[in-house]
Design a protein around this motif. Structure first.
Motif, PDB file in Angstrom:
ATOM      1  N   ARG A 506       0.832  -1.209   0.000  1.00  9.35           N
ATOM      2  CA  ARG A 506       0.000   0.000   0.000  1.00  9.35           C
ATOM      3  C   ARG A 506       0.868   1.261   0.000  1.00  9.35           C
ATOM      4  N   CYS A 507       1.937   1.241   0.761  1.00  7.38           N
ATOM      5  CA  CYS A 507       2.833   2.407   0.814  1.00  7.38           C
ATOM      6  C   CYS A 507       3.440   2.698  -0.557  1.00  7.38           C
ATOM      7  N   VAL A 508       3.841   1.655  -1.265  1.00 11.89           N
ATOM      8  CA  VAL A 508       4.461   1.837  -2.584  1.00 11.89           C
ATOM      9  C   VAL A 508       3.430   2.299  -3.603  1.00 11.89           C
ATOM     10  N   LYS A 509       2.218   1.722  -3.548  1.00 16.15           N
ATOM     11  CA  LYS A 509       1.192   2.062  -4.537  1.00 16.15           C
ATOM     12  C   LYS A 509       0.704   3.510  -4.407  1.00 16.15           C
ATOM     13  N   LYS A 510       0.845   4.092  -3.225  1.00 11.80           N
ATOM     14  CA  LYS A 510       0.415   5.476  -3.038  1.00 11.80           C
ATOM     15  C   LYS A 510       1.336   6.466  -3.744  1.00 11.80           C
ATOM     16  N   LEU A 511       2.556   6.020  -4.061  1.00  9.01           N
ATOM     17  CA  LEU A 511       3.533   6.907  -4.685  1.00  9.01           C
ATOM     18  C   LEU A 511       3.439   6.833  -6.202  1.00  9.01           C
ATOM     19  N   ALA A 512       3.677   7.961  -6.840  1.00  4.11           N
ATOM     20  CA  ALA A 512       3.733   7.995  -8.309  1.00  4.11           C
ATOM     21  C   ALA A 512       5.180   7.729  -8.722  1.00  4.11           C
ATOM     22  N   LEU A 513       5.468   6.497  -9.119  1.00  3.60           N
ATOM     23  CA  LEU A 513       6.843   6.134  -9.452  1.00  3.60           C
ATOM     24  C   LEU A 513       7.259   6.765 -10.778  1.00  3.60           C
ATOM     25  N   PRO A 514       8.452   7.364 -10.842  1.00  5.56           N
ATOM     26  CA  PRO A 514       8.954   7.920 -12.102  1.00  5.56           C
ATOM     27  C   PRO A 514       9.140   6.819 -13.142  1.00  5.56           C
ATOM     28  N   ALA A 515       9.117   7.202 -14.400  1.00  7.29           N
ATOM     29  CA  ALA A 515       9.328   6.232 -15.472  1.00  7.29           C
ATOM     30  C   ALA A 515      10.707   5.601 -15.341  1.00  7.29           C
ATOM     31  N   GLY A 516      10.776   4.293 -15.498  1.00  2.00           N
ATOM     32  CA  GLY A 516      12.051   3.590 -15.436  1.00  2.00           C
ATOM     33  C   GLY A 516      12.495   3.195 -14.046  1.00  2.00           C
ATOM     34  N   ILE A 517      11.718   3.526 -13.031  1.00  2.00           N
ATOM     35  CA  ILE A 517      12.057   3.155 -11.654  1.00  2.00           C
ATOM     36  C   ILE A 517      11.241   1.937 -11.249  1.00  2.00           C
ATOM     37  N   ARG A 518      11.925   0.925 -10.771  1.00  2.00           N
ATOM     38  CA  ARG A 518      11.265  -0.315 -10.358  1.00  2.00           C
ATOM     39  C   ARG A 518      11.392  -0.498  -8.853  1.00  2.00           C
ATOM     40  N   VAL A 519      10.370  -1.142  -8.266  1.00  2.00           N
ATOM     41  CA  VAL A 519      10.373  -1.415  -6.822  1.00  2.00           C
ATOM     42  C   VAL A 519       9.991  -2.877  -6.599  1.00  2.00           C
ATOM     43  N   ALA A 520      10.709  -3.541  -5.723  1.00  2.00           N
ATOM     44  CA  ALA A 520      10.390  -4.918  -5.353  1.00  2.00           C
ATOM     45  C   ALA A 520      10.298  -5.022  -3.834  1.00  2.00           C
ATOM     46  N   ILE A 521       9.301  -5.764  -3.359  1.00  2.00           N
ATOM     47  CA  ILE A 521       9.117  -5.990  -1.918  1.00  2.00           C
ATOM     48  C   ILE A 521       9.424  -7.452  -1.638  1.00  2.00           C
ATOM     49  N   ASP A 522      10.466  -7.684  -0.869  1.00  2.00           N
ATOM     50  CA  ASP A 522      10.897  -9.045  -0.546  1.00  2.00           C
ATOM     51  C   ASP A 522      10.661  -9.296   0.939  1.00  2.00           C
ATOM     52  N   VAL A 523       9.583 -10.012   1.247  1.00  2.00           N
ATOM     53  CA  VAL A 523       9.241 -10.346   2.630  1.00  2.00           C
ATOM     54  C   VAL A 523      10.059 -11.565   3.061  1.00  2.00           C
ATOM     55  N   ASP A 524      10.525 -11.553   4.300  1.00  2.00           N
ATOM     56  CA  ASP A 524      11.426 -12.604   4.813  1.00  2.00           C
ATOM     57  C   ASP A 524      12.655 -12.715   3.914  1.00  2.00           C
ATOM     58  N   ALA A 525      13.304 -11.578   3.710  1.00  2.00           N
ATOM     59  CA  ALA A 525      14.426 -11.490   2.766  1.00  2.00           C
ATOM     60  C   ALA A 525      15.624 -12.307   3.242  1.00  2.00           C
ATOM     61  N   PHE A 526      16.291 -12.964   2.297  1.00  2.00           N
ATOM     62  CA  PHE A 526      17.520 -13.697   2.563  1.00  2.00           C
ATOM     63  C   PHE A 526      18.722 -13.013   1.940  1.00  2.00           C
ATOM     64  N   ASN A 527      18.527 -12.428   0.772  1.00  2.00           N
ATOM     65  CA  ASN A 527      19.630 -11.773   0.064  1.00  2.00           C
ATOM     66  C   ASN A 527      19.531 -10.272   0.280  1.00  2.00           C
ATOM     67  N   LEU A 528      20.436  -9.709   1.056  1.00  2.00           N
ATOM     68  CA  LEU A 528      20.439  -8.276   1.333  1.00  2.00           C
ATOM     69  C   LEU A 528      21.511  -7.547   0.534  1.00  2.00           C
ATOM     70  N   MET A 529      22.120  -8.232  -0.420  1.00  2.00           N
ATOM     71  CA  MET A 529      23.221  -7.624  -1.175  1.00  2.00           C
ATOM     72  C   MET A 529      22.714  -6.737  -2.315  1.00  2.00           C
TER      73      MET A 529
END
Length: 529
Positions: A506-529
């Motif tokens: 919900r937090c990400v969807k409220k924002l107007a992302l600029p063209a070419g910008i990608r967002v990924a949400i990784d729950v219970d993340a293992f790779n923090l690199m």
């Protein structure tokens, strides 16, 4: 044998079984054992199969002509009817977490699948993950009961190998400059004289970690990624292990060497990779008076296993040899059962300890304990030699003493104090794009939005408060640029019984992302690199 008995019980009840293994290299060996027990009632699913082969296996499962499925994490989605048992072998392995969409952990999907189908879930490992241990300690998770069963003894008369930790700082102080310490050199000599087998682990492929100019200090980096290039001696190339690009080059003392910055010919190779260890082994064995026919050196890493069927061919070579050394990265550390192996050597135990990741110590312990388990699985006793510049670290000390508690007490206390898993859930919100300024601004906007929502949901920190929420960042990812895309991330800690995905989405969807910008949400993340 435990897995085979459990599967046999499920089959006698008229139900099917699903077995997951972490590495494709283990699939052939595992399938061989299962087919010797269940004949043609076994199907195989993994990414190295061609599309046609995968479809044929999938169709056999769908038609109900096979009832035992063995494969990597994607085999969870096989159309196996009347499922009675799910087995996850080496459940601690990070390869069970998929880092690309759809992001999921095989353990969590298997738990949900077992709950829906009313079947048993068995997680097997000599080094269980801290998350699984915590669930067993609590006794329940996700509405189902979790129980821990220990098997402290090795099968038959086999005993645990003797583990010796060699402090490489002392070796250096004594004037020894070889990759191999004096104890490891002596044991390799004995392996050759007795016609036995050894396994050597170095979790870094290539010939050298990097090249550096001795005159100007230049270290060639990938122009598309924020990583130093790895030198591969066989092909005389610098390779980026992030994007895969390659550049031809020769290192000193080759007369054709040229520094890309100042033109100097003193561009030297630094660090150690599996290619270099292979060369050094040949030199060492030659000093013993041995030929390639006397002792085979078999290298197994991402470079030598690219071709289809390469895993199985290399393991068959090792199995057929009368005297051999299997040298490789982490793919050789688990699941392999060769009774003739009496020596395991770890060239550098510190490679994973210094990663900027709170799980670095756990991964190091798991890797060392797993590879140590390859020694002494037959009638002859085994020995493990671990070379390290940080020999007093709890993870290394725990392996040497065969005392997991030595490591767990320290690690769990640190995790609990810092509010890290298994006491909280950790989500990683990653932002990437070609425009650095827009990536930075978007990550900041997301962090601000998440902080507002988390403050309302979690309140203030109070000691070991289980309801605590925390937002870290935004900050550059440790690998801040990959394939010309800048990367920043925001870490979110939340209580163990909360599902943070919908809130973050919900937090990400409220924002107007600029063209070419990608967002990924990784729950219970293992790779923090």
């Amino acid at each position: 044998e435990v897995y085979l008995e459990a599967i046999d019980h499920a089959r006698q009840s008229g139900r099917g079984a699903l077995v997951l293994v972490p590495e494709i290299s283990l699939t052939a060996q595992t399938v061989g054992r299962f087919r010797s027990r269940f004949g043609e009632d076994v199907a195989v699913l993994h990414s190295r199969l061609s599309a046609g082969e995968r479809y044929d296996q999938w169709d056999l499962i769908r038609q109900g002509r096979v009832h035992v499925v063995v494969g990597a994490r994607s085999a969870l989605f096989a159309p196996l009817a009347n499922l009675g048992l799910i087995v996850i072998d080496e459940e601690h392995e990070s390869s069970y977490k998929q880092d690309s969409a759809p992001r999921y952990h095989a353990r969590e999907v298997a738990e949900h699948l077992a709950f829906e189908r009313g079947c048993a879930l068995v997680l097997g490992s000599a080094t269980p993950s801290l998350e699984s241990l915590q669930r067993c300690h609590v006794g329940a998770h996700g509405g189902v009961r979790w129980a821990r069963v220990e098997m402290p003894d090795r099968p038959g008369d086999a005993v645990l190998p003797h583990v010796q930790v060699v402090d490489m700082t002392r070796q250096f102080a004594a004037g020894r400059r070889s990759i191999f310490s004096e104890p490891l050199t002596e044991r390799l000599k004995q392996i050759v004289s007795r016609h036995e087998k050894a396994v050597l682990l170095l979790n870094r492929r290539g010939f050298a970690n990097f090249l550096m100019c001795r005159e100007c200090g230049c270290v060639p980096e990938c122009p598309h990624c924020s990583t130093a290039l790895t030198y591969h001696e066989r092909t005389h190339e610098l390779v980026c292990h992030s994007c895969g690009r390659r550049w031809p080059i020769r290192a000193w003392p080759d007369p054709g060497t040229r520094c890309p910055n100042c033109g100097s010919r003193y561009l030297g190779a630094y660090g150690v990779g599996t290619q270099r260890v292979e060369d050094e082994l040949h030199t060492l064995f030659a000093s013993f008076g041995c030929t390639a026919q006397d002792v085979q050196v078999i290298r197994m890493d991402a470079d030598t296993t690219r071709e289809r069927g390469a895993h199985q061919r290399l393991l068959e070579r090792f199995d057929d040899a009368s005297c051999a050394v299997l040298l490789g990265t982490q793919m050789i550390a688990k699941g392999l059962d060769f009774p003739e192996v009496t020596l395991v050597g770890v060239i550098n135990a510190d490679t994973t300890l210094k990663f900027p990741d709170f799980r670095a110590a756990e991964r190091t312990y798991d890797l060392l304990e797993q590879v140590a388990g390859r020694a002494g699985r037959g009638e002859r006793p085994g020995e493990v030699i671990i070379q390290s510049y940080w020999s007093t670290h709890p993870a290394i000390a725990a392996v040497a003493s065969h005392s997991r508690k030595t490591f767990l007490d320290t690690e769990l206390a640190a995790r609990k104090e810092a509010h890290y898993p298994p006491f909280t859930r950790l989500s990683n919100v990653i932002v990437w794009g070609a425009n650095h300024a827009e990536v930075k601004k978007t990550a900041g906007d997301i962090a601000a939005a998440v902080r507002v929502v988390c403050a309302q949901a979690g309140g203030k920190r109070d000691g070991a408060d289980a309801s605590y929420w925390e937002v870290l960042g935004p900050a550059e990812c440790p690998r801040s640029r990959i394939k010309d895309r800048w990367r920043r991330h925001v870490l979110v800690k939340c209580p163990i019984d909360v599902s943070p995905g919908p809130l973050l989405s919900r937090c990400v969807k409220k924002l107007a992302l600029p063209a070419g910008i990608r967002v990924a949400i990784d729950v219970d993340a293992f790779n923090l690199m």
